[in-house]
Design a protein around this motif. Sequence first.
Motif, mmCIF file in Angstrom:
data_model
loop_
_atom_site.group_PDB
_atom_site.id
_atom_site.type_symbol
_atom_site.label_atom_id
_atom_site.label_comp_id
_atom_site.label_asym_id
_atom_site.label_seq_id
_atom_site.Cartn_x
_atom_site.Cartn_y
_atom_site.Cartn_z
ATOM 1 N N GLU A 123 -5.895 3.005 9.075
ATOM 2 C CA GLU A 123 -7.090 2.615 8.328
ATOM 3 C C GLU A 123 -8.157 2.083 9.288
ATOM 4 O O GLU A 123 -7.933 1.095 9.990
ATOM 5 C CB GLU A 123 -6.741 1.548 7.288
ATOM 6 C CG GLU A 123 -5.755 2.022 6.224
ATOM 7 C CD GLU A 123 -5.357 0.913 5.274
ATOM 8 O OE1 GLU A 123 -4.704 1.220 4.260
ATOM 9 O OE2 GLU A 123 -5.688 -0.275 5.538
ATOM 10 N N SER A 167 -5.272 -6.444 8.184
ATOM 11 C CA SER A 167 -6.167 -5.448 8.767
ATOM 12 C C SER A 167 -5.519 -4.763 9.966
ATOM 13 O O SER A 167 -5.615 -3.536 10.119
ATOM 14 C CB SER A 167 -7.474 -6.125 9.196
ATOM 15 O OG SER A 167 -8.374 -5.189 9.721
ATOM 16 N N GLY A 185 -2.832 -2.405 8.681
ATOM 17 C CA GLY A 185 -3.430 -1.201 8.111
ATOM 18 C C GLY A 185 -3.912 -0.248 9.181
ATOM 19 O O GLY A 185 -3.780 0.980 9.049
ATOM 20 N N LYS A 239 -8.809 -4.224 3.747
ATOM 21 C CA LYS A 239 -9.819 -4.787 2.846
ATOM 22 C C LYS A 239 -9.164 -5.678 1.798
ATOM 23 O O LYS A 239 -9.669 -6.759 1.476
ATOM 24 C CB LYS A 239 -10.609 -3.666 2.170
ATOM 25 C CG LYS A 239 -11.536 -2.916 3.117
ATOM 26 C CD LYS A 239 -12.269 -1.787 2.410
ATOM 27 C CE LYS A 239 -13.324 -2.306 1.477
ATOM 28 N NZ LYS A 239 -14.134 -1.203 0.890
ATOM 29 N N THR A 292 -8.039 0.887 -2.674
ATOM 30 C CA THR A 292 -8.655 0.334 -1.472
ATOM 31 C C THR A 292 -7.628 0.247 -0.361
ATOM 32 O O THR A 292 -6.453 0.539 -0.569
ATOM 33 C CB THR A 292 -9.270 -1.059 -1.752
ATOM 34 O OG1 THR A 292 -10.112 -1.438 -0.651
ATOM 35 C CG2 THR A 292 -8.196 -2.115 -1.953
ATOM 36 N N THR A 293 -8.057 -0.149 0.832
ATOM 37 C CA THR A 293 -7.154 -0.190 1.989
ATOM 38 C C THR A 293 -6.426 -1.527 2.076
ATOM 39 O O THR A 293 -6.844 -2.518 1.470
ATOM 40 C CB THR A 293 -7.945 0.027 3.287
ATOM 41 O OG1 THR A 293 -8.855 -1.081 3.472
ATOM 42 C CG2 THR A 293 -8.732 1.329 3.238
ATOM 43 N N ARG A 297 0.840 -1.203 0.000
ATOM 44 C CA ARG A 297 0.000 0.000 0.000
ATOM 45 C C ARG A 297 0.872 1.249 0.000
ATOM 46 O O ARG A 297 0.609 2.214 -0.732
ATOM 47 C CB ARG A 297 -0.908 -0.036 1.228
ATOM 48 C CG ARG A 297 -1.735 1.220 1.461
ATOM 49 C CD ARG A 297 -2.824 1.387 0.441
ATOM 50 N NE ARG A 297 -3.727 2.465 0.825
ATOM 51 C CZ ARG A 297 -4.493 3.137 -0.027
ATOM 52 N NH1 ARG A 297 -4.468 2.851 -1.308
ATOM 53 N NH2 ARG A 297 -5.287 4.087 0.400
#
Length: 306
Positions: free
Chosen positions: A267, A258, A261, A103, A99-100, A27
């Motif tokens: 996030e 998750s 993030g 996700k 997107t994150t 990311r």
Amino acid sequence: MKKEEVKSSALLLLTAAIWGFAFVAQRVGTMHVGAFTFTGLRFALGSLSLLPIVIFTGRRREKSNNKVETKSSFVTAGIIAGSALFTAASFQQIGLIYTTAGKAGFITGLYIVFVPILGIFLKQKTHVTTWLGVFVAIIGLYFLSVNEGFYIELGDWLEIIGAVFWAVHILVIDHFAKKVDAVKLSIMQFVTCSALSLMAALIFEDISIAALSQIVIPLLYGGILSGGVAYTIQAIAQKHAKPSHAAIAMSMESVFASIGGLILLGEIMPLRGYLGCALMLAGMLLSQYENFTKTKAEASTTVTEQ
């Protein structure tokens, strides 16, 4: 539980954590360079990180390896597997632009569900619990990705497509792993994926030294730690791990994505999104129910590097 099994489960959980946090590295990479550039350099480093394994285990493998293998066979296998890897990794990396990390981790984890579904076309038996897992995972995907306007955002669609190709990649690896050396296959597929990605980068993206200097740490993490290091840990762990422990541990990859993030990128999902994640994780585990009932000798657990 035996001491070796506990150790193996812990190592597999560590592998899942490394791969899960790799979504954060990817990311961050999308914030500075193009998707093909990052993927190409990442897998170039990944292939280099596997070379020590070949050097230190080559002689032992030659003595114990009963597979009939030629240079052309593992090269061909590597090119085919690498092409599938390139497709899956490209959709995943491009999707991360929109997107994150969290996700993306959970949606990518759907490959666990897609593998037995695609296996139907290869005349592989599918247990009823697999379909139950698919149903639960789809409900989870609805809560995670479907918005009030009843549409799925572009990034999530790309991750879904990527998950399908991750499943294809696993089936390809499963097919060739029975015929060629696993490490040689991994290096060849990494080289193929890197070459295809860098060619695409030269055509579609601008590459600058200034931008590359901003992603040194994410690249090192995604290429070396998530590549050679995690691969080695996984190979060691699965020698003594039960299929049920392996399935649970590797399903946790999405959870770690998750967590990564949330902690590193800030996030935060709405409650609806976390409910979707929980349902998707439940669906992934249900789809692996057959592995829970197998002994280590009966099972053939195949996991892909993210």
